[in-house]
Design an enzyme around this catalytic site. Structure first.
Site, PDB file in Angstrom:
ATOM      1  N   GLU A 104       0.826  -1.210   0.000  1.00 51.60           N
ATOM      2  CA  GLU A 104       0.000   0.000   0.000  1.00 51.60           C
ATOM      3  C   GLU A 104       0.865   1.268   0.000  1.00 51.60           C
ATOM      4  O   GLU A 104       0.797   2.065   0.932  1.00 51.60           O
ATOM      5  CB  GLU A 104      -0.878   0.038   1.258  1.00 51.60           C
ATOM      6  CG  GLU A 104      -1.832  -1.114   1.422  1.00 51.60           C
ATOM      7  CD  GLU A 104      -2.601  -1.059   2.744  1.00 51.60           C
ATOM      8  OE1 GLU A 104      -3.739  -1.526   2.778  1.00 51.60           O
ATOM      9  OE2 GLU A 104      -2.054  -0.545   3.753  1.00 51.60           O
ATOM     10  N   PRO A 105       1.656   1.473  -1.020  1.00 54.54           N
ATOM     11  CA  PRO A 105       2.518   2.654  -1.009  1.00 54.54           C
ATOM     12  C   PRO A 105       1.750   3.933  -1.310  1.00 54.54           C
ATOM     13  O   PRO A 105       0.852   3.935  -2.161  1.00 54.54           O
ATOM     14  CB  PRO A 105       3.497   2.361  -2.161  1.00 54.54           C
ATOM     15  CG  PRO A 105       2.672   1.562  -3.116  1.00 54.54           C
ATOM     16  CD  PRO A 105       1.759   0.712  -2.281  1.00 54.54           C
ATOM     17  N   ARG A 117       2.853  19.881   6.500  1.00 52.12           N
ATOM     18  CA  ARG A 117       3.896  18.980   7.022  1.00 52.12           C
ATOM     19  C   ARG A 117       4.993  19.689   7.830  1.00 52.12           C
ATOM     20  O   ARG A 117       5.369  19.208   8.890  1.00 52.12           O
ATOM     21  CB  ARG A 117       4.505  18.147   5.887  1.00 52.12           C
ATOM     22  CG  ARG A 117       3.467  17.320   5.118  1.00 52.12           C
ATOM     23  CD  ARG A 117       4.077  16.257   4.215  1.00 52.12           C
ATOM     24  NE  ARG A 117       4.658  15.190   4.987  1.00 52.12           N
ATOM     25  CZ  ARG A 117       5.945  15.062   5.218  1.00 52.12           C
ATOM     26  NH1 ARG A 117       6.802  15.895   4.688  1.00 52.12           N
ATOM     27  NH2 ARG A 117       6.385  14.079   5.976  1.00 52.12           N
ATOM     28  N   CYS A 150      -2.037  33.403  10.437  1.00 51.54           N
ATOM     29  CA  CYS A 150      -1.803  34.061  11.734  1.00 51.54           C
ATOM     30  C   CYS A 150      -1.348  33.075  12.817  1.00 51.54           C
ATOM     31  O   CYS A 150      -1.999  32.915  13.846  1.00 51.54           O
ATOM     32  CB  CYS A 150      -3.086  34.722  12.180  1.00 51.54           C
ATOM     33  SG  CYS A 150      -4.403  33.526  12.325  1.00 51.54           S
ATOM     34  N   GLU A 151      -0.269  32.368  12.549  1.00 53.18           N
ATOM     35  CA  GLU A 151       0.284  31.427  13.529  1.00 53.18           C
ATOM     36  C   GLU A 151       1.802  31.488  13.386  1.00 53.18           C
ATOM     37  O   GLU A 151       2.309  31.459  12.263  1.00 53.18           O
ATOM     38  CB  GLU A 151      -0.096  29.968  13.191  1.00 53.18           C
ATOM     39  CG  GLU A 151      -1.541  29.688  13.007  1.00 53.18           C
ATOM     40  CD  GLU A 151      -2.191  29.102  14.255  1.00 53.18           C
ATOM     41  OE1 GLU A 151      -1.476  28.832  15.242  1.00 53.18           O
ATOM     42  OE2 GLU A 151      -3.410  28.940  14.225  1.00 53.18           O
TER      43      GLU A 151
HETATM   44  N1  LLP Z   1      -1.563   1.976   4.480  1.00 49.45           N
HETATM   45  C1  LLP Z   1      -2.109   2.448   5.613  1.00 49.45           C
HETATM   46  C2  LLP Z   1      -3.008   1.596   6.388  1.00 49.45           C
HETATM   47  C3  LLP Z   1      -1.803   3.764   6.033  1.00 49.45           C
HETATM   48  O1  LLP Z   1      -2.335   4.227   7.164  1.00 49.45           O
HETATM   49  C4  LLP Z   1      -0.926   4.561   5.269  1.00 49.45           C
HETATM   50  C5  LLP Z   1      -0.585   5.914   5.684  1.00 49.45           C
HETATM   51  C6  LLP Z   1      -0.392   4.020   4.069  1.00 49.45           C
HETATM   52  C7  LLP Z   1      -0.731   2.711   3.721  1.00 49.45           C
HETATM   53  C8  LLP Z   1       0.531   4.781   3.180  1.00 49.45           C
HETATM   54  O2  LLP Z   1       1.699   5.103   3.807  1.00 49.45           O
HETATM   55  P1  LLP Z   1       2.941   5.706   2.988  1.00 49.45           P
HETATM   56  O3  LLP Z   1       3.371   4.685   1.997  1.00 49.45           O
HETATM   57  O4  LLP Z   1       2.458   6.950   2.313  1.00 49.45           O
HETATM   58  O5  LLP Z   1       3.938   5.985   4.037  1.00 49.45           O
HETATM   59  N2  LLP Z   1       0.530  12.632   6.856  1.00 49.45           N
HETATM   60  C9  LLP Z   1       1.785  11.962   7.124  1.00 49.45           C
HETATM   61  C10 LLP Z   1       1.740  10.509   6.742  1.00 49.45           C
HETATM   62  C11 LLP Z   1       0.619   9.756   7.385  1.00 49.45           C
HETATM   63  C12 LLP Z   1       0.459   8.373   6.822  1.00 49.45           C
HETATM   64  C13 LLP Z   1      -0.826   7.772   7.224  1.00 49.45           C
HETATM   65  N3  LLP Z   1      -1.016   6.431   6.759  1.00 49.45           N
HETATM   66  C14 LLP Z   1       2.912  12.731   6.465  1.00 49.45           C
HETATM   67  O6  LLP Z   1       2.656  13.748   5.827  1.00 49.45           O
HETATM   68  O7  LLP Z   1       4.077  12.362   6.627  1.00 49.45           O
END
Ligand code: LLP
Length: 419
Positions: free
Chosen positions: A274-275, A313, A344-345
């Protein structure tokens, strides 16, 4: 690594001058490279080709319809986390049997919609959720496939906000309870078929070791459960692959595959990945225009028209995003500055203590790099700021794939009550 490069001292996305996009569409604007997106997806696919996994792109990273459809066309499935994402998947006619659905808090309506859409399976995260899926499937006269999301209690060695598989995190079900579900409780839930195990240990993980540790635990659990009569056919190992924002040296897709494949080879398991970030992160930038250069006794602030509402981020995780001027001049003097937005932060910054050309001035365009994942998808209307536009570049052409919000969009759902 990506297709944002300087040519004749101007920053290009593929063969398109980014300043041209800023002129045509305005700023702030997210710009994505089709080629980078697809290259990253294909890198992963190629690295794992020996075992032909289902790669479910994690839509939350960047859920723009055009971006998701490009990936579907390249063979991706989707990892979704809400009814809203299921709705988006429907809009681009995603194949339901390539959709997996995770979330600790699926509502009744969302579960019903998932079952009716015939998604491949839910990744269930608690016993009450399993019971609810069983009940709703029964009401709909269906038997629904479900994987249990296991919390393997491993340290992902990343930011604590994006660590998801320690026992104190809200995600997944501990190993002991998972055993009880597969070998006891779950057998009484007649309308669900417990077919898989899911893990997702965190995000922006740059080492292979946490994945390997989690995977070893999980594979041992699966073998044990199957030996006791369970029928686990799917192993979903989530996302989490780290990318380069600054000076990280993350594992490559090839190294990741090399670490993972031996652990699941010949186990009769269909692997699911799940990338999100790995595919989209470095495939996008956020273009922003300089509004003011403000020199104070303490430091220089470069105030730009993008803010924390566009890219949260840096404020939220103190994440590092490279910031560059889209015009590069030879041997210019540089000056340290903070690049901040109008919100405004004091926490509203895109970058701190960065060296930018000393001659930077109003109307110059800056590019905030690696903003393709968790950029637009986490943006908001804070300070009543319309959300940015999104553009896709294909070679020397570019397409508006989401127009900038208007002030009318801001108040669309509000009702002024009559007094
Ligand atoms: N699968 C599940 C169950 C997840 O919760 C996530 C991400 C992914 C796959 C994908 O993960 P990735 O491959 O993108 O690392 N907002 C944060 C990242 C939060 C990720 C949440 N879940 C950021 O900006 O770093």
């Amino acid at each position: 690594m990506h297709d944002f490069q300087f040519k004749n001292n101007r920053l290009y996305c593929e063969n398109t001058d980014l300043e041209r996009i800023a002129d045509a569409v305005g700023t702030p604007v997210f710009v994505y490279s089709q080629k980078t997106l697809l290259d990253h997806f294909r890198n992963l696919k190629t690295a794992f080709r020996e075992i032909n996994p289902l790669i479910c792109y994690s839509m939350k990273a960047n859920s723009n319809l055009t971006i998701c459809r490009l990936l579907l066309e390249a063979g991706a499935g989707l990892d979704i986390v809400s009814g809203g994402e299921l709705f988006r998947a429907g809009k681009i006619k995603a194949k339901a049997d390539k959709i997996v659905y995770a979330s600790v808090g699926k509502t009744e309506q969302e579960i019903e919609a998932g079952i009716k859409a015939k998604i491949l399976f839910f990744n269930a995260e608690s016993i009450p959720e399993l019971e609810l899926i069983n009940k709703i499937a029964g009401r709909l006269g269906r038997r629904q496939k479900v994987a249990v999301r296991v919390n393997p209690d491993v340290e992902a060695r990343t930011h604590r906000y994006i660590t998801t598989a320690k026992s104190e995190n809200k995600f997944g079900i501990d190993i002991k309870t998972t055993r009880a579900i597969f070998l006891g409780l779950g057998r009484n839930l007649k309308n669900i078929e417990l077919c898989g195990i899911h893990i997702h240990i965190g995000s922006q993980i740059i080492y292979a070791q946490p994945f390997v540790r989690a995977l070893k635990k999980t594979v041992a659990l699966i073998e044990d459960l199957n030996a006791h009569g369970a029928a686990i056919r799917y192993l979903n190992i989530g996302g989490g692959l780290g990318i380069i924002y600054h000076r990280e040296k993350p594992q490559t897709a090839g190294q990741y595959a090399k670490a993972v494949i031996p652990l699941i080879r010949n186990k009769n398991l269909k692997l699911i990945l799940e990338p999100g970030r790995f595919v989209a992160g470095n495939a996008g930038v956020l273009l922003t225009q300089v509004l003011y250069v403000k020199d104070t006794p303490a430091k220089r602030f470069v105030i730009v028209d993008a803010a924390m509402n566009d890219l949260i981020r840096p404020s939220f995780y103190e994440a590092y995003h490279e910031v560059v001027s889209v015009r590069r001049e030879a041997r210019v003097q540089v000056k340290k500055c903070d690049i901040v937005g109008p919100v405004c932060e004091s926490g509203d910054f895109l970058a701190k203590d960065r060296r930018l050309p000393a001659g930077i001035r109003q109307k110059d365009i800056l590019a905030v790099m690696s903003a393709g994942a968790y950029g637009f998808s986490m943006s908001s209307n804070y300070n009543s700021r319309p959300r940015a536009a999104e553009v896709l570049v294909c070679g020397n052409r570019f397409y508006l794939i989401r127009k900038r919000e208007t002030y009318d969009d801001l108040i669309r759902n509000e009702t002024l009550i009559k007094k």
